[in-house]
Design a protein around this motif. Structure first.
Motif, PDB file in Angstrom:
ATOM      1  N   MET A  19      16.060   8.637  -1.160  1.00  0.00           N
ATOM      2  CA  MET A  19      14.728   8.211  -0.742  1.00  0.00           C
ATOM      3  C   MET A  19      14.826   7.607   0.649  1.00  0.00           C
ATOM      4  N   THR A  20      13.738   7.722   1.415  1.00  0.00           N
ATOM      5  CA  THR A  20      13.665   7.093   2.729  1.00  0.00           C
ATOM      6  C   THR A  20      12.325   6.393   2.883  1.00  0.00           C
ATOM      7  N   LEU A  21      12.392   5.119   3.217  1.00  0.00           N
ATOM      8  CA  LEU A  21      11.204   4.341   3.576  1.00  0.00           C
ATOM      9  C   LEU A  21      11.062   4.354   5.096  1.00  0.00           C
ATOM     10  N   THR A  22       9.875   4.658   5.577  1.00  0.00           N
ATOM     11  CA  THR A  22       9.573   4.544   6.999  1.00  0.00           C
ATOM     12  C   THR A  22       8.543   3.438   7.166  1.00  0.00           C
ATOM     13  N   LEU A  23       8.939   2.379   7.861  1.00  0.00           N
ATOM     14  CA  LEU A  23       8.135   1.168   7.986  1.00  0.00           C
ATOM     15  C   LEU A  23       7.795   0.970   9.450  1.00  0.00           C
ATOM     16  N   HIS A  24       6.504   0.949   9.752  1.00  0.00           N
ATOM     17  CA  HIS A  24       6.058   0.875  11.142  1.00  0.00           C
ATOM     18  C   HIS A  24       4.878  -0.084  11.219  1.00  0.00           C
ATOM     19  N   GLY A  25       5.102  -1.251  11.831  1.00  0.00           N
ATOM     20  CA  GLY A  25       4.070  -2.271  11.785  1.00  0.00           C
ATOM     21  C   GLY A  25       3.849  -2.664  10.334  1.00  0.00           C
ATOM     22  N   ARG A  26       2.614  -2.637   9.882  1.00  0.00           N
ATOM     23  CA  ARG A  26       2.322  -2.929   8.481  1.00  0.00           C
ATOM     24  C   ARG A  26       2.077  -1.649   7.688  1.00  0.00           C
ATOM     25  N   LYS A  27       2.444  -0.531   8.262  1.00  0.00           N
ATOM     26  CA  LYS A  27       2.350   0.740   7.549  1.00  0.00           C
ATOM     27  C   LYS A  27       3.678   1.039   6.857  1.00  0.00           C
ATOM     28  N   ALA A  28       3.585   1.779   5.753  1.00  0.00           N
ATOM     29  CA  ALA A  28       4.794   2.186   5.033  1.00  0.00           C
ATOM     30  C   ALA A  28       4.566   3.562   4.432  1.00  0.00           C
ATOM     31  N   ALA A  29       5.599   4.380   4.481  1.00  0.00           N
ATOM     32  CA  ALA A  29       5.559   5.706   3.868  1.00  0.00           C
ATOM     33  C   ALA A  29       6.903   5.959   3.191  1.00  0.00           C
ATOM     34  N   LEU A  30       6.890   6.799   2.169  1.00  0.00           N
ATOM     35  CA  LEU A  30       8.076   7.075   1.370  1.00  0.00           C
ATOM     36  C   LEU A  30       8.273   8.576   1.242  1.00  0.00           C
ATOM     37  N   SER A  31       9.520   9.005   1.300  1.00  0.00           N
ATOM     38  CA  SER A  31       9.836  10.406   1.045  1.00  0.00           C
ATOM     39  C   SER A  31      11.068  10.484   0.145  1.00  0.00           C
ATOM     40  N   LEU A  32      11.173  11.601  -0.568  1.00  0.00           N
ATOM     41  CA  LEU A  32      12.326  11.875  -1.416  1.00  0.00           C
ATOM     42  C   LEU A  32      12.815  13.273  -1.095  1.00  0.00           C
ATOM     43  N   VAL A  33      14.114  13.400  -0.813  1.00  0.00           N
ATOM     44  CA  VAL A  33      14.720  14.707  -0.573  1.00  0.00           C
ATOM     45  C   VAL A  33      15.808  14.939  -1.608  1.00  0.00           C
ATOM     46  N   GLN A  34      15.985  16.216  -1.968  1.00  0.00           N
ATOM     47  CA  GLN A  34      17.033  16.600  -2.903  1.00  0.00           C
ATOM     48  C   GLN A  34      17.930  17.640  -2.254  1.00  0.00           C
ATOM     49  N   ALA A  35      19.226  17.553  -2.545  1.00  0.00           N
ATOM     50  CA  ALA A  35      20.194  18.536  -2.049  1.00  0.00           C
ATOM     51  C   ALA A  35      20.248  19.703  -3.025  1.00  0.00           C
ATOM     52  N   ARG A  36      19.975  20.898  -2.510  1.00  0.00           N
ATOM     53  CA  ARG A  36      19.933  22.079  -3.371  1.00  0.00           C
ATOM     54  C   ARG A  36      20.769  23.197  -2.764  1.00  0.00           C
ATOM     55  N   ALA A  37      21.459  23.909  -3.633  1.00  0.00           N
ATOM     56  CA  ALA A  37      22.297  25.024  -3.189  1.00  0.00           C
ATOM     57  C   ALA A  37      21.422  26.227  -2.875  1.00  0.00           C
ATOM     58  N   ARG A  38      21.649  26.805  -1.709  1.00  0.00           N
ATOM     59  CA  ARG A  38      20.948  28.013  -1.304  1.00  0.00           C
ATOM     60  C   ARG A  38      21.974  29.017  -0.795  1.00  0.00           C
ATOM     61  N   SER A  39      21.563  30.262  -0.666  1.00  0.00           N
ATOM     62  CA  SER A  39      22.503  31.303  -0.235  1.00  0.00           C
ATOM     63  C   SER A  39      23.063  31.017   1.149  1.00  0.00           C
ATOM     64  N   THR A  40      22.305  30.273   1.960  1.00  0.00           N
ATOM     65  CA  THR A  40      22.763  29.936   3.312  1.00  0.00           C
ATOM     66  C   THR A  40      23.525  28.612   3.353  1.00  0.00           C
ATOM     67  N   GLY A  41      23.727  28.004   2.179  1.00  0.00           N
ATOM     68  CA  GLY A  41      24.398  26.716   2.104  1.00  0.00           C
ATOM     69  C   GLY A  41      23.476  25.648   1.553  1.00  0.00           C
ATOM     70  N   ALA A  42      24.014  24.469   1.285  1.00  0.00           N
ATOM     71  CA  ALA A  42      23.214  23.375   0.740  1.00  0.00           C
ATOM     72  C   ALA A  42      22.159  22.924   1.742  1.00  0.00           C
ATOM     73  N   GLN A  43      21.000  22.608   1.239  1.00  0.00           N
ATOM     74  CA  GLN A  43      19.901  22.144   2.089  1.00  0.00           C
ATOM     75  C   GLN A  43      19.218  20.956   1.441  1.00  0.00           C
ATOM     76  N   LEU A  44      18.686  20.068   2.284  1.00  0.00           N
ATOM     77  CA  LEU A  44      17.841  18.983   1.799  1.00  0.00           C
ATOM     78  C   LEU A  44      16.404  19.472   1.765  1.00  0.00           C
ATOM     79  N   GLU A  45      15.783  19.405   0.611  1.00  0.00           N
ATOM     80  CA  GLU A  45      14.400  19.846   0.457  1.00  0.00           C
ATOM     81  C   GLU A  45      13.534  18.662   0.073  1.00  0.00           C
ATOM     82  N   THR A  46      12.424  18.513   0.763  1.00  0.00           N
ATOM     83  CA  THR A  46      11.504  17.409   0.501  1.00  0.00           C
ATOM     84  C   THR A  46      10.708  17.712  -0.753  1.00  0.00           C
ATOM     85  N   VAL A  47      10.771  16.816  -1.724  1.00  0.00           N
ATOM     86  CA  VAL A  47      10.018  17.016  -2.967  1.00  0.00           C
ATOM     87  C   VAL A  47       8.880  16.012  -3.109  1.00  0.00           C
TER      88      VAL A  47
END
Length: 558
Positions: free
Chosen positions: A521-549
């Motif tokens: 998970m990543t919190l982005t905190l800017h002033g009094r704003k806040a946002a959250l994201s979650l990425v997962q590592a998934r195997a793909r034919s081109t190699g592992a990738q982080l995908e935002t879920v």
């Protein structure tokens, strides 16, 4: 000639001056470690010795605020980092710009826990790509990619009780694995094997050399269910190998994780650090300290505070700071609870966001919460001695040891966060960041309007993210999902009635998840704003990738 055994790890970056940082290294022999930056900043430190290993924590001074500068590491004047044949970009130190009126930079906090570091067998990773490896590959491939300002590792950085086949072969070369503790680590030297395995991973090694990190331990850094109860401690202390295990676990944590959590001022004031550095061999000094801390945990504090602009982070020790006597059981002993309260309520107008890093979640699925409070009541004797004995067995078998298993501590933390959220100049968000449970979810408490002083103005959340690289059996996945269901809530209330536990001080609802996978998970905190994201590592034919879920704002003014 000294070589670089492990590191460098970029640990502390000073957000007040924007001009200092610390870099941790392990060398192959005694030497002077030096960090030189492209902007002229530098620092040196002689190594100190612990049980035949040599370490240094270099304070780098003179960095340019608001800059990103490459650095190199030298041992006795010879460059050892970056390697000549490195496939990665130069390691860098990024410093925050000094605050300007009406101009604030965002703070990006990535977090997760539970990293099984064993290399894949025959190139195949049965539990999927490692989220830290995959993050490193992404950042290395794109120099312009947005990087976290800090990486919070919320426990189980190493698994002392679940070793890989490669580590077991190294252990077998030292001793007979048919004798206890078997394939688990036994002493400080064997702990160094775990850190070698984890931090020599080329991708993670580069990532930790260029992204600052804050760490705290959880149970597997020592042993599963560490300090789960007073009876558990008594049983372990009767085990012949336990004393060496706990002393070595605390020694290795102090060297590999704890020192880098501290500011230069805290390092300078630390008498144990001074004594270890002053000794030709600091082994006995550090061993005596670890043994004393195990016998009397109040002798030290593993919890700490970090500040990132107007973001306050409190990393809280929920393992070694416990009071375990059954009738006064507490997640945090009195001194530790007082420290946390003081740090939360001190000058609330000085920060816009409060982060509480605790390896164990504060808010769990309601069924799990009620099961843990019910179990705590049984162990305390509310249903008699027979139920108390059964309760202790269930506690250990079910890992019932989160905040809910310490009901008074749960209530105190809940009230503290509500109080902080109601204070004059309250922060925009109060986020409890946790791991441990091998899945991710978002939970929000709901205080009743009849609660004295009403509900907090701050947005209070439990953000749980785990694992970075591990797995969870299908039946446990189903159990967590059931724990949030209506039927699960009903069953939980039945347990609460049997345990005479009453109701918690507020209700809470799941507003995201559960998500299962290797994730950050990543919190982005800017002033009094806040946002959250979650990425997962998934195997793909081109190699592992982080995908935002998942991506979402946490504040209404986002």
């Amino acid at each position: 000639m000294a070589g670089l055994r492990l590191g460098p790890l970029l640990r502390y970056v000073d957000w007040e001056s924007g001009s200092r940082a610390t870099v941790w290294v392990e060398s192959t022999r005694p030497c002077t470690a030096e960090v030189r930056c492209a902007d002229g900043a530098a620092g040196t430190a002689p190594t100190f010795a612990v049980q035949g290993h040599h370490y240094a924590l270099v304070v780098v001074e003179g960095l340019t605020p608001g800059s990103t500068t490459p650095y190199e590491v030298l041992l006795d004047g010879r460059r050892v980092w970056p390697p000549e044949d490195s496939r990665f970009p130069p390691s860098t130190i990024t410093t925050p710009a000094l605050p300007q009126p009406d101009e604030e930079s965002p703070v990006r906090v990535a977090f997760g826990s539970c990293r099984w570091a064993a290399p894949p067998a025959h190139g195949h990773d049965a539990i999927g790509p490692d989220a830290l490896d995959t993050l490193a590959v992404r950042l290395a491939a794109d120099p312009e990619a947005v990087r976290p300002d800090v990486l919070l590792l919320l426990g189980d950085q190493v698994y002392a009780d679940e070793t890989s086949p490669a580590t077991q072969r190294r252990l077998a070369a030292r001793r007979d694995l048919d004798e206890a503790p078997g394939a688990e680590v036994a002493d400080f030297e064997e702990y160094t094997h775990l850190y070698d395995e984890s931090w020599r991973d080329p991708d993670v090694r580069w990532l930790l050399s260029t992204v600052p990190s804050c760490m705290i331990f959880d149970d597997h850094d020592v042993i599963d269910d560490w300090n789960t109860s007073e009876a558990w401690v008594r049983d372990m202390r009767r085990t012949p190998w336990w004393h060496e295990r706990i002393v070595s676990g605390l020694m290795s944590y102090w060297v590999y994780q704890h020192l880098g959590n501290l500011s230069p001022e805290a390092l300078e004031a630390d008498p144990v650090y001074a004594a270890v550095r002053a000794a030709p061999d600091g082994t006995e000094t550090l061993r005596a300290h670890a043994a004393a801390v195990d016998a009397e945990p109040a002798r030290t504090r593993w919890s700490y505070r970090r500040v990132f602009g107007r973001v306050r982070l409190l990393m809280v020790d929920t393992r070694a700071a416990r009071t375990l006597e059954e009738q006064r059981r507490a997640m945090l002993r009195d001194e530790e609870a007082a420290w946390l309260r003081s740090e939360v309520l001190d000058d609330p107008g000085a920060y816009d966001h409060l982060l509480i890093g605790t390896s164990l979640p504060w808010l769990l699925p309601p069924l799990v919460h009620d099961a843990e409070t019910w179990n705590a009541a049984l162990c305390r004797g509310v249903r008699g001695e027979r139920w108390a004995r059964r309760g202790e067995k269930v506690r250990r078998a079910g890992d019932l040891e989160h905040w809910a298993a310490f009901p008074e501590s749960f209530d105190q933390l809940s009230e503290l966060l509500r109080e902080a959220g109601r204070a004059s100049g309250a922060p925009a968000t109060i986020c409890v960041l946790s791991g441990d449970v091998h899945h991710a979810y978002i939970t929000e408490p709901q205080w009743s309007d009849s609660t004295p002083d009403g509900t907090p103005a701050a947005h209070v959340l439990q953000l749980t993210c785990s694992p970075v690289h591990n797995s969870v059996p299908a039946y446990i996945r189903a159990g967590f999902r059931f724990g949030w269901s209506g039927a699960g809530r009903w069953l939980g209330r039945a347990l609460a009635l049997h345990g005479r536990t009453g109701r918690p001080p507020m209700r809470w609802r799941k507003t995201g998840g559960p998500w299962f996978g290797n994730q950050l998970m990543t919190l982005t905190l800017h002033g009094r704003k806040a946002a959250l994201s979650l990425v997962q590592a998934r195997a793909r034919s081109t190699g592992a990738q982080l995908e935002t879920v998942m991506e979402r704002p946490l504040t209404s003014n986002e």
